[in-house]
Design an enzyme around this catalytic site. Structure first.
Site, PDB file in Angstrom:
ATOM      1  N   LYS A 199       0.829  -1.210   0.000  1.00  0.00           N
ATOM      2  CA  LYS A 199       0.000   0.000   0.000  1.00  0.00           C
ATOM      3  C   LYS A 199       0.869   1.268   0.000  1.00  0.00           C
ATOM      4  O   LYS A 199       2.073   1.209   0.263  1.00  0.00           O
ATOM      5  CB  LYS A 199      -0.926  -0.043   1.216  1.00  0.00           C
ATOM      6  CG  LYS A 199      -1.911  -1.232   1.191  1.00  0.00           C
ATOM      7  CD  LYS A 199      -2.841  -1.183   2.399  1.00  0.00           C
ATOM      8  CE  LYS A 199      -3.879  -2.290   2.348  1.00  0.00           C
ATOM      9  NZ  LYS A 199      -4.812  -2.197   3.508  1.00  0.00           N
ATOM     10  N   TYR A 211     -12.581  -1.842  -2.998  1.00  0.00           N
ATOM     11  CA  TYR A 211     -13.030  -1.873  -1.604  1.00  0.00           C
ATOM     12  C   TYR A 211     -14.545  -1.697  -1.484  1.00  0.00           C
ATOM     13  O   TYR A 211     -15.038  -1.304  -0.417  1.00  0.00           O
ATOM     14  CB  TYR A 211     -12.287  -0.812  -0.790  1.00  0.00           C
ATOM     15  CG  TYR A 211     -10.852  -1.213  -0.478  1.00  0.00           C
ATOM     16  CD1 TYR A 211     -10.582  -2.251   0.419  1.00  0.00           C
ATOM     17  CD2 TYR A 211      -9.773  -0.580  -1.075  1.00  0.00           C
ATOM     18  CE1 TYR A 211      -9.280  -2.636   0.714  1.00  0.00           C
ATOM     19  CE2 TYR A 211      -8.457  -0.959  -0.783  1.00  0.00           C
ATOM     20  CZ  TYR A 211      -8.231  -1.989   0.117  1.00  0.00           C
ATOM     21  OH  TYR A 211      -6.934  -2.372   0.404  1.00  0.00           O
ATOM     22  N   PHE A 265     -14.985   4.272   7.528  1.00  0.00           N
ATOM     23  CA  PHE A 265     -13.639   4.609   7.060  1.00  0.00           C
ATOM     24  C   PHE A 265     -13.473   4.504   5.543  1.00  0.00           C
ATOM     25  O   PHE A 265     -12.372   4.684   5.024  1.00  0.00           O
ATOM     26  CB  PHE A 265     -12.593   3.725   7.762  1.00  0.00           C
ATOM     27  CG  PHE A 265     -12.801   2.236   7.564  1.00  0.00           C
ATOM     28  CD1 PHE A 265     -12.372   1.587   6.414  1.00  0.00           C
ATOM     29  CD2 PHE A 265     -13.418   1.480   8.551  1.00  0.00           C
ATOM     30  CE1 PHE A 265     -12.569   0.225   6.231  1.00  0.00           C
ATOM     31  CE2 PHE A 265     -13.620   0.105   8.377  1.00  0.00           C
ATOM     32  CZ  PHE A 265     -13.189  -0.520   7.204  1.00  0.00           C
ATOM     33  N   ARG A 311      -1.935 -14.350   4.918  1.00  0.00           N
ATOM     34  CA  ARG A 311      -2.562 -13.598   6.019  1.00  0.00           C
ATOM     35  C   ARG A 311      -1.742 -13.772   7.306  1.00  0.00           C
ATOM     36  O   ARG A 311      -1.631 -12.843   8.105  1.00  0.00           O
ATOM     37  CB  ARG A 311      -4.013 -14.060   6.245  1.00  0.00           C
ATOM     38  CG  ARG A 311      -4.958 -13.862   5.069  1.00  0.00           C
ATOM     39  CD  ARG A 311      -5.474 -12.466   4.874  1.00  0.00           C
ATOM     40  NE  ARG A 311      -6.124 -11.880   6.012  1.00  0.00           N
ATOM     41  CZ  ARG A 311      -6.888 -10.777   5.934  1.00  0.00           C
ATOM     42  NH1 ARG A 311      -7.117 -10.185   4.763  1.00  0.00           N
ATOM     43  NH2 ARG A 311      -7.420 -10.266   7.026  1.00  0.00           N
ATOM     44  N   THR A 351      -5.053  -6.931  10.918  1.00  0.00           N
ATOM     45  CA  THR A 351      -5.354  -5.648  10.272  1.00  0.00           C
ATOM     46  C   THR A 351      -4.778  -4.482  11.071  1.00  0.00           C
ATOM     47  O   THR A 351      -4.181  -3.564  10.504  1.00  0.00           O
ATOM     48  CB  THR A 351      -6.885  -5.474  10.155  1.00  0.00           C
ATOM     49  OG1 THR A 351      -7.438  -6.634   9.510  1.00  0.00           O
ATOM     50  CG2 THR A 351      -7.243  -4.225   9.372  1.00  0.00           C
ATOM     51  N   ARG A 363       2.860  -6.377   9.065  1.00  0.00           N
ATOM     52  CA  ARG A 363       2.158  -5.227   9.637  1.00  0.00           C
ATOM     53  C   ARG A 363       2.752  -4.816  10.982  1.00  0.00           C
ATOM     54  O   ARG A 363       2.814  -3.626  11.296  1.00  0.00           O
ATOM     55  CB  ARG A 363       0.658  -5.522   9.728  1.00  0.00           C
ATOM     56  CG  ARG A 363      -0.020  -5.405   8.348  1.00  0.00           C
ATOM     57  CD  ARG A 363      -1.412  -5.965   8.361  1.00  0.00           C
ATOM     58  NE  ARG A 363      -2.190  -5.584   7.183  1.00  0.00           N
ATOM     59  CZ  ARG A 363      -3.356  -6.153   6.866  1.00  0.00           C
ATOM     60  NH1 ARG A 363      -3.860  -7.102   7.633  1.00  0.00           N
ATOM     61  NH2 ARG A 363      -4.006  -5.758   5.796  1.00  0.00           N
ATOM     62  N   ASN A 417      -1.884   0.361   6.801  1.00  0.00           N
ATOM     63  CA  ASN A 417      -1.322  -0.872   7.344  1.00  0.00           C
ATOM     64  C   ASN A 417      -0.469  -1.657   6.349  1.00  0.00           C
ATOM     65  O   ASN A 417      -0.404  -2.881   6.393  1.00  0.00           O
ATOM     66  CB  ASN A 417      -2.430  -1.734   7.963  1.00  0.00           C
ATOM     67  CG  ASN A 417      -3.488  -2.125   6.961  1.00  0.00           C
ATOM     68  OD1 ASN A 417      -3.407  -1.767   5.789  1.00  0.00           O
ATOM     69  ND2 ASN A 417      -4.472  -2.863   7.405  1.00  0.00           N
ATOM     70  N   HIS A 465      -1.997  -5.407   1.652  1.00  0.00           N
ATOM     71  CA  HIS A 465      -3.284  -6.092   1.504  1.00  0.00           C
ATOM     72  C   HIS A 465      -3.032  -7.573   1.257  1.00  0.00           C
ATOM     73  O   HIS A 465      -2.064  -7.933   0.586  1.00  0.00           O
ATOM     74  CB  HIS A 465      -4.053  -5.522   0.291  1.00  0.00           C
ATOM     75  CG  HIS A 465      -5.233  -6.367  -0.103  1.00  0.00           C
ATOM     76  ND1 HIS A 465      -6.445  -6.288   0.539  1.00  0.00           N
ATOM     77  CD2 HIS A 465      -5.364  -7.347  -1.045  1.00  0.00           C
ATOM     78  CE1 HIS A 465      -7.276  -7.175  -0.013  1.00  0.00           C
ATOM     79  NE2 HIS A 465      -6.645  -7.822  -0.969  1.00  0.00           N
ATOM     80  N   GLU A 504      -9.641 -10.500  -7.297  1.00  0.00           N
ATOM     81  CA  GLU A 504      -8.710  -9.380  -7.131  1.00  0.00           C
ATOM     82  C   GLU A 504      -7.537  -9.477  -8.104  1.00  0.00           C
ATOM     83  O   GLU A 504      -7.089  -8.469  -8.651  1.00  0.00           O
ATOM     84  CB  GLU A 504      -8.217  -9.330  -5.684  1.00  0.00           C
ATOM     85  CG  GLU A 504      -9.324  -8.965  -4.707  1.00  0.00           C
ATOM     86  CD  GLU A 504      -8.955  -9.138  -3.239  1.00  0.00           C
ATOM     87  OE1 GLU A 504      -9.832  -8.888  -2.391  1.00  0.00           O
ATOM     88  OE2 GLU A 504      -7.804  -9.517  -2.945  1.00  0.00           O
TER      89      GLU A 504
HETATM   90  P1  IDP Z   1      -7.758  -6.633   5.954  1.00  0.00           P
HETATM   91  O1  IDP Z   1      -6.981  -5.705   5.036  1.00  0.00           O
HETATM   92  O2  IDP Z   1      -6.915  -7.131   7.097  1.00  0.00           O
HETATM   93  O3  IDP Z   1      -8.452  -7.746   5.222  1.00  0.00           O
HETATM   94  P2  IDP Z   1     -10.369  -5.358   6.192  1.00  0.00           P
HETATM   95  O4  IDP Z   1     -11.243  -5.458   7.404  1.00  0.00           O
HETATM   96  O5  IDP Z   1     -10.755  -6.132   4.974  1.00  0.00           O
HETATM   97  O6  IDP Z   1      -8.878  -5.734   6.657  1.00  0.00           O
HETATM   98  O7  IDP Z   1     -10.255  -3.806   5.825  1.00  0.00           O
HETATM   99  C1  IDP Z   1      -9.695  -3.401   4.597  1.00  0.00           C
HETATM  100  C2  IDP Z   1      -8.775  -2.234   4.848  1.00  0.00           C
HETATM  101  O8  IDP Z   1      -9.535  -1.128   5.326  1.00  0.00           O
HETATM  102  C3  IDP Z   1      -7.721  -2.449   5.953  1.00  0.00           C
HETATM  103  O9  IDP Z   1      -6.587  -3.170   5.507  1.00  0.00           O
HETATM  104  C4  IDP Z   1      -7.383  -1.029   6.335  1.00  0.00           C
HETATM  105  O10 IDP Z   1      -6.504  -0.392   5.388  1.00  0.00           O
HETATM  106  C5  IDP Z   1      -8.757  -0.361   6.247  1.00  0.00           C
HETATM  107  N1  IDP Z   1      -9.437  -0.378   7.553  1.00  0.00           N
HETATM  108  C6  IDP Z   1     -10.001  -1.448   8.172  1.00  0.00           C
HETATM  109  N2  IDP Z   1     -10.519  -1.122   9.357  1.00  0.00           N
HETATM  110  C7  IDP Z   1     -10.276   0.213   9.513  1.00  0.00           C
HETATM  111  C8  IDP Z   1     -10.579   1.163  10.553  1.00  0.00           C
HETATM  112  O11 IDP Z   1     -11.178   0.832  11.580  1.00  0.00           O
HETATM  113  N3  IDP Z   1     -10.157   2.444  10.332  1.00  0.00           N
HETATM  114  C9  IDP Z   1      -9.500   2.840   9.206  1.00  0.00           C
HETATM  115  N4  IDP Z   1      -9.201   1.978   8.214  1.00  0.00           N
HETATM  116  C10 IDP Z   1      -9.586   0.686   8.352  1.00  0.00           C
HETATM  117 MG    MG Z   2      -9.970  -7.690   3.854  1.00  0.00          MG
END
Ligand code: IDP
Ligand code: MG
Length: 139
Positions: free
Chosen positions: A11, A51, A59, A87, A93, A104, A114, A117, A128
């Protein structure tokens, strides 16, 4: 696409902070083969579509803005049990909850910024991967 593949993006924060090479090295060291890789930048439409599942989350706007703020590296990776193992390699996350030694934990700035992805299922890995690469770009 076979089920031993996953899709990743390094990212914008990871690129901006100079962690691209170190993260790619961790991916290779963990046994993933790179089937496709591209240094690119998402358009707003691409980020919104990628997304879309999070469109109702508070968010979402911030996420789209961040993901279009600079270049990314998109890649298709192959390994036995690719989705789950990747993962595990990247960690939770929220970097505050990510295990020691994960991408991470080492490189993410925050739950939003973070670093990386990773697809969450074989089905999404295929969707994807196809979103970013044509068949001719996958080796
Ligand atoms: P993942 O990337 O670990 O699968 P997801 O829940 O699918 O996590 O969320 C996608 C992306 O959205 C996260 O990687 C992060 O960049 C962003 N994100 C998730 N939760 C939050 C939050 O609570 N605040 C801000 N950004 C978030
Ligand atoms: Mg995800």
């Amino acid at each position: 696409m076979a089920t031993n593949r996953t899709f990743t993006m390094l990212k914008p924060d990871a690129i901006e902070n100079g962690h691209m090479g170190k993260i790619i090295d961790m991916i290779i060291e963990a046994g993933f083969d790179i089937k496709a890789m591209k240094y690119t930048k998402l358009t707003e439409d691409q980020a919104k579509e990628f997304y879309a599942v999070h469109a109702e989350r508070p968010f979402y706007g911030e996420l789209v803005e961040y993901m279009t703020s600079g270049p990314i590296v998109a890649a298709i990776l192959e390994k036995d049990n690719a989705v789950e193992d990747f993962r595990t390699l990247i960690g939770a996350t929220n970097p505050a909850e990510a295990a020691e030694g994960t991408v991470r934990k080492l490189y993410a700035e925050s739950i939003g910024r973070n670093a990386v992805h990773g697809s969450d299922s074989d089905e999404n890995a295929e969707i994807e991967g196809k979103f970013h690469f044509t068949a001719a770009e996958i080796f």
